[in-house]
Design an enzyme around this catalytic site. Structure first.
Site, PDB file in Angstrom:
ATOM      1  N   TYR A  53      -2.067  16.073  -3.997  1.00  0.00           N
ATOM      2  CA  TYR A  53      -0.742  15.528  -3.703  1.00  0.00           C
ATOM      3  C   TYR A  53       0.343  16.586  -3.825  1.00  0.00           C
ATOM      4  O   TYR A  53       0.197  17.525  -4.608  1.00  0.00           O
ATOM      5  CB  TYR A  53      -0.422  14.380  -4.661  1.00  0.00           C
ATOM      6  CG  TYR A  53      -1.242  13.139  -4.461  1.00  0.00           C
ATOM      7  CD1 TYR A  53      -2.077  12.968  -3.354  1.00  0.00           C
ATOM      8  CD2 TYR A  53      -1.192  12.092  -5.392  1.00  0.00           C
ATOM      9  CE1 TYR A  53      -2.829  11.819  -3.203  1.00  0.00           C
ATOM     10  CE2 TYR A  53      -1.938  10.939  -5.242  1.00  0.00           C
ATOM     11  CZ  TYR A  53      -2.753  10.812  -4.150  1.00  0.00           C
ATOM     12  OH  TYR A  53      -3.496   9.669  -4.006  1.00  0.00           O
ATOM     13  N   LEU A 235       0.090  -2.185   0.633  1.00  0.00           N
ATOM     14  CA  LEU A 235       1.032  -2.566   1.694  1.00  0.00           C
ATOM     15  C   LEU A 235       0.679  -1.885   3.012  1.00  0.00           C
ATOM     16  O   LEU A 235       1.486  -1.909   3.945  1.00  0.00           O
ATOM     17  CB  LEU A 235       2.470  -2.217   1.294  1.00  0.00           C
ATOM     18  CG  LEU A 235       3.078  -3.079   0.192  1.00  0.00           C
ATOM     19  CD1 LEU A 235       4.496  -2.619  -0.133  1.00  0.00           C
ATOM     20  CD2 LEU A 235       3.080  -4.549   0.588  1.00  0.00           C
ATOM     21  N   PHE A 237       0.359   1.318   3.952  1.00  0.00           N
ATOM     22  CA  PHE A 237       1.363   2.354   4.255  1.00  0.00           C
ATOM     23  C   PHE A 237       2.740   1.749   4.551  1.00  0.00           C
ATOM     24  O   PHE A 237       3.528   2.315   5.298  1.00  0.00           O
ATOM     25  CB  PHE A 237       0.920   3.204   5.443  1.00  0.00           C
ATOM     26  CG  PHE A 237      -0.212   4.140   5.166  1.00  0.00           C
ATOM     27  CD1 PHE A 237      -0.716   4.314   3.890  1.00  0.00           C
ATOM     28  CD2 PHE A 237      -0.797   4.850   6.197  1.00  0.00           C
ATOM     29  CE1 PHE A 237      -1.777   5.176   3.635  1.00  0.00           C
ATOM     30  CE2 PHE A 237      -1.858   5.720   5.952  1.00  0.00           C
ATOM     31  CZ  PHE A 237      -2.348   5.877   4.676  1.00  0.00           C
ATOM     32  N   GLY A 238       3.014   0.595   3.975  1.00  0.00           N
ATOM     33  CA  GLY A 238       4.322  -0.039   4.162  1.00  0.00           C
ATOM     34  C   GLY A 238       4.414  -0.945   5.366  1.00  0.00           C
ATOM     35  O   GLY A 238       5.429  -1.638   5.541  1.00  0.00           O
ATOM     36  N   LYS A 243       8.571  -3.566   8.246  1.00  0.00           N
ATOM     37  CA  LYS A 243       9.665  -2.666   8.633  1.00  0.00           C
ATOM     38  C   LYS A 243       9.388  -1.877   9.904  1.00  0.00           C
ATOM     39  O   LYS A 243      10.312  -1.326  10.500  1.00  0.00           O
ATOM     40  CB  LYS A 243      10.013  -1.725   7.493  1.00  0.00           C
ATOM     41  CG  LYS A 243       8.927  -0.748   7.091  1.00  0.00           C
ATOM     42  CD  LYS A 243       9.387   0.062   5.872  1.00  0.00           C
ATOM     43  CE  LYS A 243       8.333   1.028   5.376  1.00  0.00           C
ATOM     44  NZ  LYS A 243       8.784   1.754   4.166  1.00  0.00           N
TER      45      LYS A 243
END
Length: 346
Positions: A53, A235, A237-238, A243
């Site tokens: 990361y 989620l 990746f959202g 959204k």
């Protein structure tokens, strides 16, 4: 906050775990400190990192996330209050700039642990995980398994023996696997039992409403072998927040910045399934993100649900999912959609 003991360990982890892979790329150190302060203030005691990361991985930022976390632990002096998890890369071209000849062999594991301990500024890693398999198999959503008789592979027993030595040395406490298959899980468990080697205490795989593949081949193993899932990408990746629907690409959002991450947006089926789940949440007066997280939180095989955020508003909404209880009717509707959209994003 509820806490759950990972079987075959002394680790009592919070139901929600704070993911860190945006720190050093999408988030500054100051923003990471804010996230940590808020999350810990809400009762989260479990922090998950990786030597690779931040994401997307690149040589210029590799290790920055662990370094930021280490700076935080030093500044706040609260290391003993937290459970720190991190991961080692395997081969496969996804991190060969970290060390030459990447593998899950003795040399790589010892070097990786020492480097992570230095960046984190701690003496012991509570949960050390193997980020993906060191063999030819399918992970990160790949399909079409292909046999490769000339494959590179570190024997799993060699990996376990190296980890056993590090446990004896006090550098790590427990071990886990990530992005694994049913065969891989059972092999780790079998070899540990047969040879008296450390037992894996967790598996970190993707799990969300768009990717329930864990239920097919691994949830029974999780139950019968007492191996809880640390669910990542709850989620998707959202995307399950809604959204990205209707062609929206919010400024500074991960999928806006990094189009390479198309796993949950790259097909018409994925988009249709996302629309259906978002519509269902709104029908029940719920935030789509909180419905998606509450679903993961409720699964009996989940030991902890790894959430991530790039701002405090998102983090608050995600943590507030703990207060969301899904009625039976909503579970039935979710499962009905699951039958219509069977594994749209494996």
């Amino acid at each position: 906050m509820e806490y759950r003991r990972l079987p075959h360990s002394s680790l009592e982890v919070s139901t929600l775990c704070l993911g860190t892979m945006t720190w050093g790329e999408q988030n500054t150190e100051a923003e990471a400190f804010e996230q940590l302060d808020y999350a810990i203030g809400r009762g989260i005691n479990f922090i998950d990192a990786a030597e690779m990361y931040p994401v997307p991985p690149r040589p210029e930022t590799q290790g920055a996330t662990e370094q930021i976390l280490g700076n935080y632990l030093k500044a706040r002096g609260n290391r003993d209050d937290l459970i720190i998890a991190t991961k080692i890369c395997a081969h496969g071209g996804k991190g060969d700039y970290i060390r030459p000849k990447m593998a899950l062999d003795w040399n790589n594991i010892h070097e990786a642990v020492d480097a992570s301990l230095t960046r984190l500024g701690i003496d012991t890693i509570d949960l050390y995980q193997l980020h993906w398999p060191d063999r030819n198999t399918n992970f990160f959503g790949e399909l079409m398994y292909k046999r490769d008789d000339a494959e590179h592979q570190t024997p799993i027993i060699e990996t376990l023996e190296a980890l056993a030595e590090l446990i004896r040395a006090g550098k790590i406490r427990y071990i886990g696997i990530s992005n694994e298959t049913p065969w891989g899980i059972m092999k780790y468990l079998h070899l540990a039992d047969k040879h008296g080697l450390p037992r894996i205490v967790s598996i970190q795989n993707p799990y969300n409403l768009l990717n329930r593949s864990f239920e097919v081949g691994m949830s029974e193993i999780s139950h019968r072998e007492e191996l809880p899932l640390l669910a990542y990408s709850p989620l998707a990746f959202g995307t399950l927040s809604g959204k990205y629907l209707d062609g929206n690409w919010p400024e500074k959002a991960r999928l806006t910045l990094f189009k390479r991450f198309a796993r949950y947006t790259g097909s018409d089926t994925a988009k249709a399934a996302t629309e259906a789940y978002v519509k269902l949440a709104k029908e029940f007066g719920l935030s789509p993100a909180q419905m998606a997280l509450a679903f993961v939180n409720s699964r009996s095989f989940v030991g902890s649900n790894i959430i991530g955020a790039t701002n405090l508003a998102q983090l608050k909404e995600n943590i507030d999912s703990l207060d969301v209880s899904l009625p039976d009717e909503l579970f039935e509707r979710i499962n009905a959609l699951g039958e219509i959209y069977r594994l749209p994003c494996p």
